[in-house]
Enzyme design. Sequence first.
Site, short mmCIF file in Angstrom:
data_model
loop_
_atom_site.label_atom_id
_atom_site.label_comp_id
_atom_site.label_asym_id
_atom_site.label_seq_id
_atom_site.Cartn_x
_atom_site.Cartn_y
_atom_site.Cartn_z
N HIS A 62 0.82 -1.37 -0.04
CA HIS A 62 0.09 -0.02 -0.01
C HIS A 62 0.83 1.29 -0.04
O HIS A 62 0.70 2.25 -0.91
CB HIS A 62 -1.05 -0.03 1.32
CG HIS A 62 -1.68 1.16 1.37
ND1 HIS A 62 -3.26 1.35 0.98
CD2 HIS A 62 -1.37 2.40 2.02
CE1 HIS A 62 -3.60 2.39 1.31
NE2 HIS A 62 -2.54 3.20 2.14
N GLU A 63 1.98 1.26 0.93
CA GLU A 63 2.92 2.50 0.94
C GLU A 63 3.70 2.57 -0.31
O GLU A 63 3.85 3.62 -0.71
CB GLU A 63 3.60 2.28 2.10
CG GLU A 63 2.77 2.59 3.47
CD GLU A 63 1.87 3.60 3.77
OE1 GLU A 63 2.52 4.66 3.17
OE2 GLU A 63 0.72 3.56 4.28
N HIS A 95 1.84 4.44 -2.79
CA HIS A 95 1.88 5.85 -2.70
C HIS A 95 3.41 6.35 -3.24
O HIS A 95 3.45 7.43 -4.00
CB HIS A 95 1.85 6.34 -1.15
CG HIS A 95 0.66 6.09 -0.44
ND1 HIS A 95 -0.55 6.72 -1.15
CD2 HIS A 95 0.04 5.34 0.52
CE1 HIS A 95 -1.49 6.67 -0.29
NE2 HIS A 95 -1.04 5.72 0.56
N ASP A 110 -5.39 8.94 3.95
CA ASP A 110 -5.56 8.98 2.30
C ASP A 110 -6.67 9.69 1.93
O ASP A 110 -6.77 10.59 1.11
CB ASP A 110 -5.54 7.70 1.52
CG ASP A 110 -4.10 6.80 1.78
OD1 ASP A 110 -3.18 7.70 2.23
OD2 ASP A 110 -4.01 5.69 1.72
#
Length: 378
Positions: A81-82, A85, A178
């Site tokens: 997930h990170e 980003h 987010d």
Amino acid sequence: MRNYRITTVWGIPIRVNISLLVFLPVLAWLIGSGAQIELYAGIVGGLVGTELDLARLQAGTTPWLVGTLAAVGLFVSVTLHELGHAWAAMRYDLEVESITLWILGGLASFKQMPREWNREFWIAVAGPITSILVGVVCYAGLFALPTSATVSLFVVGWLSVTNLVLAGFNMLPAFPMDGGRVLRALLARNRPYASATRIAARIGTFFAVLFAVFGVLSFSPILLLLALFIYAAATGESRTVALSDLLEGLTVGDVARPSALTIDAAASVEDLVDRMFADRSTEFTVTRGGEVVGVVTVADFRALSQAERAADTVGDLMETDLPRLDADMSAFDALVELDTARASAALVEGPDGVHVVSREDFSSAMEMRRLVGTGDPF
């Protein structure tokens, strides 16, 4: 708290905070508890169209195995997930300093957050999109596993559901999550960035209160911790953006004051006290041989006895381990440098010599900006 570097991806250090190392066994136990296994066995069974062997999942040490695999898989998912980003940020040539996994999930640290609404929007949504993709891949993986692989089916199915929930939860408009960053990006399309940040931060604070209430009612320490994190991060970022706006366009050389009030390092403390009364100032720049070498304030000698005041010199009291900054450095970066060094002042080196800048100078500059607007009063 201490972080441990475990690997590097795309040149980005991946770190694990000690809070996660402490929490992982607890999370494994929570996932592997009877109620959780029974609940998710039914959900996963519904996804694959077959009933999982509940007795097998709950036999012996299998719950611990299931819980451990699921907990580790969860934080691998958080890392992905990170990295979503990070990938989006790198597409805009933004530097990602690190990714840290901790008790509440993950944090991707950027050297500088973009102020362009479209960039922040796509960087913010890249994480939840990645979680959705991971959830879909895990769901597809369920049909590649044999029905006899009960433990694998359960863990992969649990990760599929959890990644989709993670994506949805992160899209709540609770700034700085987010969804809150997406909200700020959309607000910044037709209003100043600082104003958009204030609105998003207020909404984030509202969600922090909600999480705190639910955390108390449900006896959930994780929700309480999340509430504290959102509240602190939302108010902190709002304050940071406001400071950045007030100092925008200024260099530390603009803010630094001329060294008008100086005192020689060889002067006695009693001489310093006399000068402070005469010049009505509580802070002096200290020089030695005409060169600026430090700063002395009223706080530096307040605790001294009369005998010490007579015996000591200004050079004995002055602060000398001050940061040295270039006059062309932006004022906001200089203020961050002061905070990082926990210093009350800094020496500013420019073409016309060395000057001193203190926190009071930054406060005065920002107050002038508030009074005269965005014009340059310097």
